[in-house]
Design a protein around this motif. Structure first.
Motif, short mmCIF file in Angstrom:
data_model
loop_
_atom_site.label_atom_id
_atom_site.label_comp_id
_atom_site.label_asym_id
_atom_site.label_seq_id
_atom_site.Cartn_x
_atom_site.Cartn_y
_atom_site.Cartn_z
N ARG A 190 0.20 -1.73 3.76
CA ARG A 190 0.06 -0.29 3.99
C ARG A 190 -0.83 0.01 5.20
NH1 ARG A 190 0.00 -0.06 -1.71
NH2 ARG A 190 -2.29 -0.26 -1.73
N SER A 191 -1.85 -0.86 5.44
CA SER A 191 -2.76 -0.61 6.57
C SER A 191 -2.11 -0.95 7.91
CB SER A 191 -4.03 -1.43 6.40
OG SER A 191 -3.77 -2.82 6.52
N ASN A 192 -0.99 -1.72 7.88
CA ASN A 192 -0.34 -2.15 9.12
C ASN A 192 0.92 -1.36 9.44
OD1 ASN A 192 -2.20 -4.14 9.79
ND2 ASN A 192 -1.18 -5.68 8.52
N LEU A 193 1.21 -0.32 8.68
CA LEU A 193 2.40 0.48 8.94
C LEU A 193 2.32 1.17 10.29
CD1 LEU A 193 2.93 2.12 5.43
CD2 LEU A 193 4.29 0.29 6.46
N ASP A 194 3.45 1.24 11.00
CA ASP A 194 3.49 1.90 12.30
C ASP A 194 3.45 3.41 12.17
OD1 ASP A 194 3.61 -0.54 13.62
OD2 ASP A 194 5.81 -0.61 13.53
N ASP A 195 3.94 3.92 11.04
CA ASP A 195 3.98 5.36 10.82
C ASP A 195 2.59 5.87 10.47
OD1 ASP A 195 4.43 7.96 10.08
OD2 ASP A 195 6.17 7.52 8.81
N ASP A 196 2.00 6.71 11.33
CA ASP A 196 0.66 7.21 11.10
C ASP A 196 0.55 8.00 9.80
OD1 ASP A 196 -0.06 6.06 13.45
OD2 ASP A 196 -0.02 7.91 14.63
N ASP A 197 1.62 8.71 9.44
CA ASP A 197 1.56 9.54 8.24
C ASP A 197 1.56 8.70 6.97
OD1 ASP A 197 1.53 11.85 9.75
OD2 ASP A 197 3.72 11.99 9.82
N ARG A 198 2.17 7.53 7.03
CA ARG A 198 2.26 6.68 5.83
C ARG A 198 1.18 5.61 5.78
NH1 ARG A 198 7.57 3.87 5.98
NH2 ARG A 198 6.89 3.15 3.91
N ARG A 199 0.53 5.34 6.94
CA ARG A 199 -0.49 4.30 6.97
C ARG A 199 -1.69 4.71 6.11
NH1 ARG A 199 -2.16 4.41 12.04
NH2 ARG A 199 -0.29 3.30 12.75
N GLU A 200 -2.14 3.79 5.28
CA GLU A 200 -3.30 4.08 4.41
C GLU A 200 -4.13 2.80 4.25
OE1 GLU A 200 -4.08 4.98 -0.25
OE2 GLU A 200 -2.62 6.29 0.75
N TYR A 201 -5.43 2.94 4.43
CA TYR A 201 -6.34 1.79 4.33
C TYR A 201 -6.95 1.70 2.94
CZ TYR A 201 -6.15 1.12 9.39
OH TYR A 201 -5.73 0.87 10.66
#
Length: 799
Positions: free
Chosen positions: A549-560
């Motif tokens: 999830r932290s490496n997703l390219d989509d800024d809206d879906r990325r979550e740390y």
């Protein structure tokens, strides 16, 4: 006349071989120790003063203060925009240069392949500011073009032998770089050490003038040495203008660029200082104290020999010798002994310097010994020692009344006796002071080495992962797991014992919109917490899903997924359980708290634990960590790691160290100071014992007839030894009483620099006093027993 004095001086020294040898050796040891420590101090004080424009070079450091900080937090690095901006805008700045410390890189040339540490990138103006002497190439143009590299002489010799390296190509991390210059290797007394300098213009960042983060070292060359304050005022105005919005939004409470004189940075900079002025005061005090003790020792021993020459003095005075002539004779004899001691001291210092460097872990250079000022200092030292150590004995000896000395009635004057006793007290006061400091420093160092810091750093092998793709690191990890002797493998951006990342939590659940919390943070691989046995108070460790999830390219879906320490949770007003699932924003990285860890030390014990955030970020890892298991052969395990490393990374040498070594490096100065104290506290006690030996011999000689009468009247040997020793024991006890509060104040001040420290206890002073007392009793007893067992007939014959 001089030859006559020289013959008399040698004859009198040879006549009292034992006493003369002790006095000369004691003084030579004191001089050698003074030279060793003095040379070290000079090396520390001349840091970065060898540059041609040393008085005009400035290092720009930064200080930042968040709303929750009580004081400014200093950094030795600045944003990439600082050097170009200050160089263009400020007329007082002649040149500006940026340096980016790359660290280790793999260097290949032909069949030669090594990991080279201390690789840096630098602007083309770098060598116009820091004037390292060039052996080949032009310092004005050497870094102008991309893919240009300047090698140190040592590195050029290593890869090119006797060939001319200029124009040749060398591979760094398998990329070609053209050698455009060879420069002399930086000396030990500089804060910027490097093995090769790469052109900064090669980096993409060189064209992006970034202000929001800092990772560059910035140097300025001012037009005049008096412009530092002017540039500082201009920098303050620039920062106030540039960061007005951030300060207004309370993201930061204050930001400052500090224009520091480079030659002062080593010992005085809060942001980039690598030395400690307090340790120089300690070592300088040891050097002066040892020299003073050696002079006192020499003086006492010369005076002790005076009783043996009373008849000579009386006869010479009866025959018409004036006091001035006798004074010059005895002063010449003292000067002759001092000259021998200085020569022996110089020789001893030269022989001892390599051993001293090896034992203490220092790199003391003898370059100062080649300077005419050094020999001027030696000559001044000779004159001062001759006057100080020989002047008083010469005055005492030349003042004897002939009628008294010929009747054997020379007695010690009350004032002279008090002075000698005062000197002995002074000697042992310094000695006990050094012993107490040694005990406390050693105890603090042991406390640091054995303290539970909240993470398990034992048996952890560290490898450089800075040039490896993350996929290669994952392959290496998977190959190692399951192998005998391997307990776990992980990676991170920084070393876990010295995390330096400055971040800020700029928003969190339940907080006001202007909330900001300054924290330390570190990107980690998912198994970082279990490998280092960091205790989780609530929540669970990172998973593959968290990393994904932290490496997703989509800024809206990325979550740390964040792991915060207990202090960070408490600072935000949460308990460990309440913190779980809370949303936070870490410098634009948004996510939720996955776990709360127990507080652990991630920096030097000079600092208290601060809020820290751990988060998965697989963009880049600087270090790899392999946790080995107990009970297995470390040699076999290292071979396993090496074979796996070579299979996965055939183009990268296998260079490793242990994490404990990084931890110990944080306290290198403390370890060095403790070792210096160990050596010189012992030397101080021994030299002080020589001085006590001199006074004991003098006293026994002065009281020889009294001892004879006491023996005739039935006094026992034990009783006489007790009588002669009692006064000296009192002197040592007085010295202990005087030294203890001074030592307590000094070491309490030193320990105040540590957030975690030992308590100073009474036994530390008692142990030092007992040690000094035992040495004193053994020293005095040797002379007391000799006097007590002597035949009273011999001492009373003249009566």
């Amino acid at each position: 006349m001089i030859s006559k004095h020289l013959k008399l001086a040698w004859r009198n020294l040879w006549k009292s071989k034992t006493t003369a040898a002790i006095s000369v050796i004691g003084l030579s040891v004191g001089i050698a120790c003074f030279l060793l420590l003095g040379t070290y101090l000079l090396n520390e004080l001349r840091f970065d003063r060898f540059h041609q424009y040393a008085d005009r070079i400035a290092l720009v450091t930064a200080g930042i203060k968040s709303p929750n900080d009580t004081e400014m937090r200093y950094m030795g690095v600045t944003p990439t925009a600082v050097a170009p901006t200050l160089g263009d805008r400020f007329p007082e700045v002649e040149k500006a240069a940026r340096v980016y410390q790359r660290g280790a890189m793999t260097v290949r040339h032909g069949e030669r392949l090594f990991n080279e540490p201390d690789i840096i990138y630098a602007d083309s103006t770098f060598f116009g500011i820091l004037t390292y002497p060039f052996i080949a190439g032009d310092p004005r143009t050497a870094l102008n073009q991309p893919q240009s590299v300047v090698l140190t002489a040592a590195m050029a010799k290593k890869y090119f032998s006797d060939e001319n390296p200029i124009g040749q190509t060398i591979l760094l991390d398998e990329k070609p770089w053209q050698v455009t210059g060879v420069v002399q290797s930086p000396p030990a007394h500089t804060r910027l050490s490097f093995s090769a300098v790469l052109s900064y213009t090669t980096l993409e960042r060189s064209h992006n003038l970034i202000w929001h983060s800092g990772s560059d070292i910035t140097f300025l060359l001012l037009k005049n040495a008096t412009d530092f304050q002017t540039v500082q005022r201009q920098a303050d105005a620039l920062v106030k203008q540039r960061f007005a919005e951030q300060i207004k939004s309370t993201y930061i409470a204050d930001y400052r660029l500090n224009i520091e004189k480079l030659s002062d940075v080593h010992l005085h900079s809060k942001a980039a200082g690598t030395g400690n002025i307090a340790y120089l005061y300690i070592l300088g005090g040891i050097a002066i104290g040892l020299l003073l003790i050696a002079c006192i020792n020499f003086t006492n021993l010369v005076t002790a020999r005076s009783a043996e020459r009373t008849q000579e003095i009386g006869v010479k005075k009866v025959l018409g010798a004036e006091r001035g002539l006798l004074f010059r004779q005895f002063l010449f004899e003292s000067a002759f002994a001092v000259f021998i001691a200085i020569m022996l001291g110089l020789l001893l210092a030269m022989v001892a310097l390599p051993l001293f460097n090896r034992y203490v872990g220092m790199d003391i250079s003898m370059l100062h010994w080649l300077d005419v000022r050094f020999y001027t200092g030696i000559a001044t030292l000779f004159i001062l020692l001759s006057l100080v150590a020989g002047g008083w004995p010469a005055l005492v000896l030349s003042a004897f009344k002939p009628i008294h000395v010929l009747k054997g009635k020379v007695t010690n004057t009350r004032s002279g006796g008090k002075l000698r006793k005062g000197l002995v007290v002074f000697q042992f006061c310094i000695s006990i002071l050094f012993v107490v400091c040694t005990v406390i420093a050693g105890s603090q160092l042991h406390y640091i080495q054995t303290k539970d810091t909240g993470l398990n750093r034992s048996q952890v092998v560290v490898l450089d992962g800075s040039s490896l793709p993350v996929k290669t690191i994952e392959t290496f990890k998977n190959e190692l797991l399951g192998q005998t002797g391997i307990q776990g493998v992980t990676a991170s951006y920084h070393s876990p014992v010295n995390v330096t990342g400055r971040y800020a939590i700029m928003g969190a659940d339940g907080k006001e919109s202007d909330f900001a919390l300054s924290v330390t943070a570190i990107p980690i691989e998912k198994d970082f917490v279990p490998v280092f046995d960091i205790q989780l108070l609530a929540g669970s460790n990172l998973t593959d899903a968290d990393v994904e999830r932290s490496n997703l390219d989509d800024d809206d879906r990325r979550e740390y997924a964040f792991i915060i320490n207990e202090l960070a949770a408490q600072t935000m007003g949460w308990s460990a359980e309440d913190a779980l699932g809370k949303w936070i924003n870490l410098n634009g990285r948004e996510g939720r708290v996955k776990a709360v860890a127990a507080n652990f030390n991630f920096a030097s014990l000079h600092e208290e634990v601060k809020p820290i955030v751990l988060f998965p970020d697989y963009a880049w890892f600087g270090k790899l960590f392999i946790k080995t298991t107990d009970g297995t052969s470390i040699t076999h395990t290292l071979k396993t790691i090496e074979s796996t490393w070579k299979a996965v990374n055939p183009n990268k040498p296998f260079d490793y160290h242990f994490l404990d070594q990084e931890y110990e490096a944080l306290y290198q100065q403390e370890a060095q100071t403790a070792k210096v104290l160990n050596i010189f506290a012992l030397v101080t006690i021994l030299v002080a014992a020589m001085g006590l030996f001199g006074l004991a011999a003098f006293t026994a000689q002065q009281r020889v007839k009294e001892i004879g009468i006491r023996k005739v009247l039935g006094a026992s040997v034990i009783g006489i030894v007790r009588m002669l020793s009692a006064d000296f024991v009192k002197l040592v006890l007085i010295a202990a009483v005087i030294a203890s509060p001074i030592a307590w104040w000094m070491m309490n001040t030193w320990l105040a620099d540590f957030a975690y420290r030992i308590a100073i206890e009474w036994w530390m002073f008692g142990l030092a006093a007992l040690f000094a007392l035992v040495v004193a009793v053994l020293t005095v007893s040797s002379q007391a027993i000799k006097a007590a067992v002597a035949n009273p007939v011999d001492s009373l014959r003249d009566e």
